[in-house]
Design a protein around this motif. Structure first.
Motif, PDB file in Angstrom:
ATOM      1  N   ILE A  42      -3.198 -18.747   9.850  1.00 37.47           N
ATOM      2  CA  ILE A  42      -2.872 -18.412   8.457  1.00 37.47           C
ATOM      3  C   ILE A  42      -3.821 -17.349   7.918  1.00 37.47           C
ATOM      4  O   ILE A  42      -3.395 -16.398   7.255  1.00 37.47           O
ATOM      5  N   ALA A  43      -5.096 -17.468   8.226  1.00 41.02           N
ATOM      6  CA  ALA A  43      -6.078 -16.497   7.729  1.00 41.02           C
ATOM      7  C   ALA A  43      -5.825 -15.104   8.294  1.00 41.02           C
ATOM      8  O   ALA A  43      -5.905 -14.106   7.569  1.00 41.02           O
ATOM      9  N   ILE A  44      -5.538 -15.035   9.572  1.00 40.45           N
ATOM     10  CA  ILE A  44      -5.267 -13.724  10.177  1.00 40.45           C
ATOM     11  C   ILE A  44      -4.013 -13.104   9.569  1.00 40.45           C
ATOM     12  O   ILE A  44      -3.981 -11.908   9.259  1.00 40.45           O
ATOM     13  N   VAL A  49      -1.842  -8.933   5.489  1.00 43.03           N
ATOM     14  CA  VAL A  49      -1.166  -8.508   4.259  1.00 43.03           C
ATOM     15  C   VAL A  49      -2.098  -7.619   3.445  1.00 43.03           C
ATOM     16  O   VAL A  49      -1.688  -6.594   2.904  1.00 43.03           O
ATOM     17  N   ALA A  50      -3.373  -7.999   3.398  1.00 39.52           N
ATOM     18  CA  ALA A  50      -4.351  -7.234   2.622  1.00 39.52           C
ATOM     19  C   ALA A  50      -4.758  -5.941   3.323  1.00 39.52           C
ATOM     20  O   ALA A  50      -5.141  -4.977   2.666  1.00 39.52           O
ATOM     21  N   PHE A  63      -2.334 -13.337  18.946  1.00 38.80           N
ATOM     22  CA  PHE A  63      -1.963 -13.692  20.317  1.00 38.80           C
ATOM     23  C   PHE A  63      -3.157 -14.244  21.098  1.00 38.80           C
ATOM     24  O   PHE A  63      -3.017 -15.185  21.871  1.00 38.80           O
ATOM     25  N   LEU A  64      -4.325 -13.658  20.882  1.00 40.18           N
ATOM     26  CA  LEU A  64      -5.523 -14.160  21.562  1.00 40.18           C
ATOM     27  C   LEU A  64      -5.885 -15.566  21.088  1.00 40.18           C
ATOM     28  O   LEU A  64      -6.269 -16.421  21.893  1.00 40.18           O
ATOM     29  N   LEU A  65      -5.742 -15.802  19.787  1.00 43.54           N
ATOM     30  CA  LEU A  65      -6.008 -17.138  19.249  1.00 43.54           C
ATOM     31  C   LEU A  65      -5.012 -18.152  19.806  1.00 43.54           C
ATOM     32  O   LEU A  65      -5.389 -19.269  20.179  1.00 43.54           O
ATOM     33  N   LEU A 137       3.561 -19.159  16.045  1.00 44.38           N
ATOM     34  CA  LEU A 137       4.698 -18.253  16.210  1.00 44.38           C
ATOM     35  C   LEU A 137       5.259 -17.808  14.863  1.00 44.38           C
ATOM     36  O   LEU A 137       5.648 -16.646  14.697  1.00 44.38           O
ATOM     37  N   VAL A 138       5.296 -18.714  13.895  1.00 42.63           N
ATOM     38  CA  VAL A 138       5.764 -18.353  12.553  1.00 42.63           C
ATOM     39  C   VAL A 138       4.856 -17.295  11.937  1.00 42.63           C
ATOM     40  O   VAL A 138       5.335 -16.318  11.337  1.00 42.63           O
ATOM     41  N   MET A 139       3.565 -17.438  12.102  1.00 44.69           N
ATOM     42  CA  MET A 139       2.638 -16.445  11.541  1.00 44.69           C
ATOM     43  C   MET A 139       2.758 -15.103  12.269  1.00 44.69           C
ATOM     44  O   MET A 139       2.641 -14.041  11.645  1.00 44.69           O
ATOM     45  N   ILE A 140       3.022 -15.127  13.561  1.00 40.68           N
ATOM     46  CA  ILE A 140       3.215 -13.872  14.310  1.00 40.68           C
ATOM     47  C   ILE A 140       4.493 -13.178  13.832  1.00 40.68           C
ATOM     48  O   ILE A 140       4.497 -11.963  13.591  1.00 40.68           O
ATOM     49  N   VAL A 141       5.573 -13.934  13.665  1.00 44.39           N
ATOM     50  CA  VAL A 141       6.829 -13.374  13.160  1.00 44.39           C
ATOM     51  C   VAL A 141       6.609 -12.844  11.745  1.00 44.39           C
ATOM     52  O   VAL A 141       7.082 -11.747  11.400  1.00 44.39           O
TER      53      VAL A 141
END
Length: 146
Positions: A42-44, A49-50, A63-65, A137-141
Protein backbone atom coordinates in the motif's frame (compact mmCIF):
# COMPACT_ATOMS: atom_id res chain seq x y z
CA UNK A 1 23.22 -46.61 32.21
CA UNK A 2 19.81 -46.95 30.61
CA UNK A 3 17.03 -44.52 31.35
CA UNK A 4 13.84 -45.68 32.98
CA UNK A 5 10.56 -45.25 31.14
CA UNK A 6 9.45 -42.33 33.33
CA UNK A 7 12.73 -40.52 32.55
CA UNK A 8 12.27 -41.22 28.84
CA UNK A 9 8.73 -39.89 29.07
CA UNK A 10 10.04 -36.73 30.73
CA UNK A 11 12.55 -36.25 27.89
CA UNK A 12 9.85 -36.74 25.26
CA UNK A 13 7.47 -34.38 27.07
CA UNK A 14 10.14 -31.68 27.29
CA UNK A 15 10.92 -32.03 23.59
CA UNK A 16 7.21 -31.83 22.76
CA UNK A 17 7.00 -28.55 24.67
CA UNK A 18 9.93 -27.22 22.67
CA UNK A 19 8.36 -28.39 19.41
CA UNK A 20 5.02 -26.74 20.24
CA UNK A 21 6.80 -23.47 20.99
CA UNK A 22 8.68 -23.72 17.71
CA UNK A 23 5.44 -24.33 15.78
CA UNK A 24 3.89 -21.23 17.39
CA UNK A 25 7.00 -19.17 16.57
CA UNK A 26 6.94 -20.25 12.93
CA UNK A 27 3.24 -19.43 12.59
CA UNK A 28 3.79 -16.06 14.24
CA UNK A 29 6.67 -15.33 11.85
CA UNK A 30 4.36 -15.94 8.89
CA UNK A 31 1.72 -13.62 10.36
CA UNK A 32 4.35 -10.94 11.00
CA UNK A 33 5.61 -11.22 7.43
CA UNK A 34 2.10 -10.60 6.16
CA UNK A 35 1.58 -7.73 8.60
CA UNK A 36 4.73 -6.13 7.18
CA UNK A 37 4.24 -6.82 3.49
CA UNK A 38 0.65 -5.68 2.98
CA UNK A 39 1.29 -2.16 4.33
CA UNK A 40 4.43 -2.12 2.19
CA UNK A 41 2.37 -2.81 -0.92
CA UNK A 42 0.00 0.00 0.00
CA UNK A 43 2.80 2.43 0.85
CA UNK A 44 4.62 1.86 -2.42
CA UNK A 45 1.39 2.28 -4.40
CA UNK A 46 0.54 5.47 -2.49
CA UNK A 47 4.03 6.85 -3.06
CA UNK A 48 3.67 6.17 -6.79
CA UNK A 49 0.63 8.47 -6.82
CA UNK A 50 2.67 11.26 -5.23
CA UNK A 51 5.71 10.63 -7.43
CA UNK A 52 4.53 9.63 -10.91
CA UNK A 53 8.03 10.11 -12.33
CA UNK A 54 9.22 7.16 -10.18
CA UNK A 55 6.35 4.90 -11.20
CA UNK A 56 8.47 2.23 -12.95
CA UNK A 57 11.06 2.12 -10.19
CA UNK A 58 8.30 1.74 -7.63
CA UNK A 59 6.61 -0.92 -9.77
CA UNK A 60 9.86 -2.90 -9.75
CA UNK A 61 9.89 -2.39 -5.97
CA UNK A 62 6.39 -3.88 -5.75
CA UNK A 63 7.49 -6.94 -7.71
CA UNK A 64 10.60 -7.32 -5.56
CA UNK A 65 8.52 -7.05 -2.39
CA UNK A 66 6.12 -9.67 -3.75
CA UNK A 67 9.04 -11.96 -4.66
CA UNK A 68 10.53 -11.49 -1.20
CA UNK A 69 7.19 -12.39 0.39
CA UNK A 70 6.90 -15.54 -1.72
CA UNK A 71 10.41 -16.59 -0.73
CA UNK A 72 9.76 -15.91 2.96
CA UNK A 73 6.36 -17.62 2.93
CA UNK A 74 7.54 -20.85 1.34
CA UNK A 75 10.73 -20.98 3.42
CA UNK A 76 8.88 -20.39 6.69
CA UNK A 77 6.15 -22.81 5.67
CA UNK A 78 8.77 -25.53 5.13
CA UNK A 79 10.29 -24.76 8.54
CA UNK A 80 6.81 -24.94 10.06
CA UNK A 81 6.16 -28.30 8.38
CA UNK A 82 9.44 -29.63 9.76
CA UNK A 83 8.60 -28.42 13.26
CA UNK A 84 5.17 -30.06 13.06
CA UNK A 85 6.72 -33.30 11.80
CA UNK A 86 9.10 -33.29 14.79
CA UNK A 87 6.11 -32.76 17.07
CA UNK A 88 4.36 -35.71 15.39
CA UNK A 89 7.43 -37.87 16.04
CA UNK A 90 7.41 -36.92 19.73
CA UNK A 91 3.66 -37.47 20.02
CA UNK A 92 4.03 -40.95 18.57
CA UNK A 93 5.92 -41.88 21.76
CA UNK A 94 2.98 -40.83 23.86
CA UNK A 95 0.49 -42.65 21.62
CA UNK A 96 2.62 -45.81 21.47
CA UNK A 97 4.35 -46.44 24.84
CA UNK A 98 6.17 -49.45 23.37
CA UNK A 99 8.47 -46.98 21.61
CA UNK A 100 9.65 -45.77 25.03
CA UNK A 101 10.91 -49.25 25.79
CA UNK A 102 13.21 -49.08 22.75
CA UNK A 103 16.42 -47.11 22.54
CA UNK A 104 15.40 -43.44 22.41
CA UNK A 105 18.56 -42.24 20.70
CA UNK A 106 17.81 -44.27 17.57
CA UNK A 107 14.10 -43.44 17.30
CA UNK A 108 13.73 -39.98 18.82
CA UNK A 109 16.48 -38.34 16.80
CA UNK A 110 15.79 -39.99 13.48
CA UNK A 111 15.34 -38.14 10.19
CA UNK A 112 11.84 -36.96 9.32
CA UNK A 113 9.95 -39.46 7.20
CA UNK A 114 6.95 -39.00 4.94
CA UNK A 115 4.67 -40.69 7.48
CA UNK A 116 5.62 -38.03 10.05
CA UNK A 117 4.09 -35.35 7.84
CA UNK A 118 0.69 -37.05 7.55
CA UNK A 119 -2.21 -35.18 9.06
CA UNK A 120 -0.47 -31.79 8.92
CA UNK A 121 -2.72 -29.15 7.39
CA UNK A 122 -2.17 -25.42 7.37
CA UNK A 123 -5.27 -24.22 5.55
CA UNK A 124 -5.35 -20.96 7.48
CA UNK A 125 -1.88 -20.14 6.13
CA UNK A 126 -3.07 -20.59 2.54
CA UNK A 127 -5.86 -18.10 3.20
CA UNK A 128 -3.26 -15.67 4.52
CA UNK A 129 -1.05 -16.33 1.51
CA UNK A 130 -3.92 -15.77 -0.93
CA UNK A 131 -4.96 -12.56 0.79
CA UNK A 132 -1.42 -11.18 0.69
CA UNK A 133 -0.87 -12.23 -2.91
CA UNK A 134 -4.21 -10.70 -3.91
CA UNK A 135 -3.43 -7.40 -2.18
CA UNK A 136 -0.03 -7.24 -3.86
CA UNK A 137 -1.51 -7.88 -7.28
CA UNK A 138 -4.26 -5.31 -6.71
CA UNK A 139 -1.67 -2.68 -5.81
CA UNK A 140 0.41 -3.56 -8.89
CA UNK A 141 -2.67 -3.25 -11.13
CA UNK A 142 -3.52 0.04 -9.39
CA UNK A 143 -0.06 1.37 -10.21
CA UNK A 144 -0.28 0.23 -13.85
CA UNK A 145 -3.73 1.75 -14.39
CA UNK A 146 -2.93 5.01 -12.65
Amino acid sequence: MALEEKDKLAVVTALMGHDRAEVRERQEALFKATNSVIPGFIAIAAFSVAQPSLKWVLLVGQFLLLALYLLVFFTFRQWLANARACLNIRESFIKNPQLLADDLSSTLLRPIQKSDREGIRDDHLWFLFGLTLFSGLVMIVFMLVL
